[in-house]
Write a protein that holds these residues in place. Structure first.
Motif, short mmCIF file in Angstrom:
data_model
loop_
_atom_site.label_atom_id
_atom_site.label_comp_id
_atom_site.label_asym_id
_atom_site.label_seq_id
_atom_site.Cartn_x
_atom_site.Cartn_y
_atom_site.Cartn_z
N GLU A 21 35.39 -74.51 -32.12
CA GLU A 21 35.38 -74.13 -31.02
C GLU A 21 36.55 -73.98 -30.34
OE1 GLU A 21 32.92 -77.04 -28.82
OE2 GLU A 21 33.42 -76.30 -27.01
N ALA A 22 37.61 -75.02 -30.45
CA ALA A 22 38.72 -74.77 -29.77
C ALA A 22 39.41 -73.25 -29.99
CB ALA A 22 39.76 -75.70 -30.22
N ARG A 23 39.49 -72.74 -31.26
CA ARG A 23 40.31 -71.70 -31.48
C ARG A 23 39.31 -70.48 -31.28
NH1 ARG A 23 45.00 -71.98 -35.17
NH2 ARG A 23 44.95 -74.17 -35.84
N GLU A 24 38.01 -70.53 -31.67
CA GLU A 24 37.12 -69.16 -31.31
C GLU A 24 36.76 -69.03 -30.05
OE1 GLU A 24 34.32 -68.91 -34.58
OE2 GLU A 24 35.78 -69.40 -36.25
N ASP A 25 36.16 -70.03 -29.39
CA ASP A 25 35.53 -69.75 -28.42
C ASP A 25 36.45 -70.02 -27.16
OD1 ASP A 25 32.40 -71.79 -29.16
OD2 ASP A 25 33.09 -69.99 -29.65
N LEU A 26 37.65 -70.79 -27.17
CA LEU A 26 38.64 -70.91 -25.97
C LEU A 26 39.81 -70.44 -26.32
CD1 LEU A 26 37.76 -74.73 -25.49
CD2 LEU A 26 36.83 -72.87 -24.47
#
Lengths: 313, 313
Positions: A199-204
């Motif tokens: 989530e940290a890398r892909e969504d944010l």
């Protein structure tokens, strides 16, 4: 456990804006206060301080807002307007600030927050939600957003190319990552949960991800960050985070762990670093942040929950 | 226990300045290191890093100094000159910095400090002592002076009319009071010893004096200080000091207590305060400080002790 309560709000005064509540964010502070964890809860309590809606009525002295406007109210509904903090646009540090809920208004009545159908607030504490921001995804900006935006601006954690560490990836954390990327920073997320990496890398858009419980990862990242925003409200050791800071690095606490934090003086003395704290933000900068978010198309990752399910939330 | 020890220094290299040591300050760090309290002492050790004297010889590449000049050397004798810290004139944060004593020089030899008759040092780490400053009273500026001057400049604790608190009235503390007054600040000394009040107000010009153990005095002074310089090396609680800070207040540690300190996060977040630290200062700012002291006639309060009595000192 929350249950429905009927209450009335004051009539719209000459300086008031009344609006129909469309959405209200659930903030961790709501939980803290419902459970009387901060030992100052007044019941009955209507929580909620990330409130957005459409204006239904404005008082005679209100020039900036009109019926139908998309507006919001955050954590405060009044302050003295005379002290140093108020004149610097930092009303949250005013000694007489009235919080949106669980506080006493100027007229002696308790304040009720956004888990309700209608909101009445003095125009000075109402902000406009830009047209391009979806109502529901903008609501949490009013508390989570401003709580990280304010210290990032104040402590100048916004110089492009610099490195920001964000500890914890909750409401505050994910906003810090989004704002950090928008400021042009290289962002590293520091978390105890490896499963948040995707989530940290892909969504944010985070550049790096470190698991704080992994000594090798933490060691490899020593002295690599210019700034750290620490959003974690659980008790956690600060010294390992200080070790991630470069010379002149700054660590800012925005979460409120229950127990005191501790670190060795050498952690700040060697390298001329500092540990600070910050609390929400002023009204003027809240509006500034909303306009910034509209410009950069930043809103919060949300989950919509109908009010009937609020207890499960 | 120190005893006489014969040793030779290197021949004056092309970049070196050699001077006859006139005086050398006794710094608390000397005690720490003589006693191996920092666990990194190498023996034989010649302490002393507040060294002043008259130049006897200069190397061929030395342009800034001449025989007969009044010079001084502080805590450092070499740094890499290439890293970020060196290029910002903050050599003390360089990872390759060589200390004046108890360190290893480039050529592999241990460094020996100012409790000696002669000193040889690279010109970049030599400063000029202004003509109007007495040699002996200027020596402690090279460590105690710069250790408070540097953070006061860096953290901008220099705005006339603002309020500075100085915790502890030793070598560092009394310099902080003198600089504070010279910068136009209102200075409050915070101490555990009531007997220091006279000295604080009469000799140093402090405006106020607080006994930190007196709860009422501390309470009355809550939120009254813009900045605090904490010079105390003994373990002590930080929270009562944080309570003295106004909103946006800054506390800087320059003394090095042994144990970690601890704080409830809300002490920082509820007023956007911070706790920082600082270590000595760079060469350029040391010269700047000396010139400032020359201009404002600031020197240290000293007691002259012949070298034979050094063990009693």
């Amino acid at each position: 456990i929350l249950s429905p309560i009927n209450f009335t709000r004051r009539k719209a005064g000459s300086n008031d804006v009344t609006f129909k509540v469309e959405y209200c964010g659930i903030c961790h502070s709501d939980l803290h206060q419902i459970r009387n964890e901060w030992k100052n809860s007044i019941y009955p309590m209507v929580p909620g301080h990330e409130i957005v809606g459409y204006v239904t009525e404005v008082g005679s002295e209100v020039k900036k807002f009109a019926v139908g406007d998309r507006v919001g109210v955050g954590c405060m509904v009044w302050s003295c307007q005379q002290c140093d903090s108020c004149s610097e646009g930092q009303e949250q540090y005013c000694e007489k600030t009235v919080l949106t809920y669980n506080a006493i208004n100027v007229d002696g009545s308790p304040t009720y927050g956004g888990y309700s159908s209608l909101m009445v607030c003095d125009q000075r504490f109402v902000v406009r939600i830009p047209e391009t921001l979806p109502f529901d995804a903008a609501a949490p900006l009013l508390c989570a957003g401003i709580t990280v935006y304010s210290p990032m601006k104040y402590l100048q954690m916004s110089q492009p190319g610099k490195s920001l560490g964000v500890v914890g990836l909750g409401g505050l954390g994910h906003m810090a990552v989004k704002l950090g990327k928008a400021f042009g920073l290289k962002v590293t997320v520091i978390s105890t949960s490896p499963r948040k990496e995707k989530e940290a890398r892909e969504d944010l858009g985070a550049d790096h991800f470190i698991v704080s419980k992994e000594p090798k990862q933490m060691e490899d990242a020593a002295k690599s960050l210019d700034y750290i925003i620490d959003t974690v409200s659980a008790d956690h050791p600060l010294q390992p985070l200080l070790n991630l800071l470069k010379v002149n690095g700054k660590l800012v606490l925005v979460g409120l762990p229950e127990n005191p934090v501790s670190f060795h003086p050498a952690g700040v003395i060697s390298g001329q670093r500092f540990v600070g704290g910050s609390s929400i933000g002023g009204i003027k900068e809240t509006q500034e942040m909303l306009d910034f978010c509209a410009e950069h198309n930043i809103s919060c990752l949300i989950e919509n929950i109908p009010i009937d399910y609020v207890n499960t939330a | 226990i120190l005893s006489p020890f014969n040793f030779t220094r290197r021949n004056t290299g092309s970049h070196d300045v050699t001077f006859k040591v006139a005086y050398c300050g006794v710094c608390h760090s000397d005690l720490h290191q003589v006693r191996n309290e920092w666990k990194n002492s190498q023996y034989p050790m010649v302490p002393g890093h507040e060294i002043v004297g008259t130049v006897l010889e200069v190397g061929s590449e030395v342009k800034n100094f001449a025989v007969g000049d009044r010079v001084g050397v502080g805590c450092m004798v070499w740094s890499c000159q290439q890293c970020d810290s060196c290029s910002k004139d903050q050599e003390q944060y360089c990872e390759k910095v060589v200390w004046t004593y108890n360190s290893i020089y480039l050529d592999g030899s241990p460094t020996f400090g100012g409790y000696s008759s002669l000193m040889v040092c690279d010109q970049r780490f030599i400063v000029k002592i202004p003509e109007n400053l007495p040699f002996d009273a200027a020596a402690p500026l090279l460590c105690a002076g710069i250790t408070v001057y540097s953070p006061m400049q860096y953290f901008q604790m220099t705005e006339p009319g603002k309020s500075l608190g100085v915790v502890g009235l030793g070598g560092l503390g009394h310099m902080a009071v003198k600089f504070g007054k010279a910068f136009g600040l209102k200075v409050t000394v915070i101490s555990t010893s009531p007997k220091k009040e006279k000295e604080a107000k009469e000799y140093l010009g402090a405006d106020h004096f607080l006994i930190s153990k007196d709860e009422k005095q501390m309470q009355d002074a809550a939120r009254s200080l813009d900045y605090i310089i904490d010079t105390v090396a003994a373990d002590h609680p930080l929270l009562p000091l944080i309570s003295l800070l106004k909103v946006n207040g800054k506390l800087v540690l320059v003394g090095m207590p042994e144990k970690p300190l601890s704080l409830p996060p809300v002490a920082l977040t509820s007023g956007r305060k911070f706790v920082g630290g600082s270590a000595i200062g760079g060469i350029k700012e040391t010269q700047e400080m000396l010139d400032f002291c020359g201009k404002h006639n600031i020197t240290c309060m000293i007691e002259n002790i012949p070298i034979d009595y050094v063990n009693t000192a």
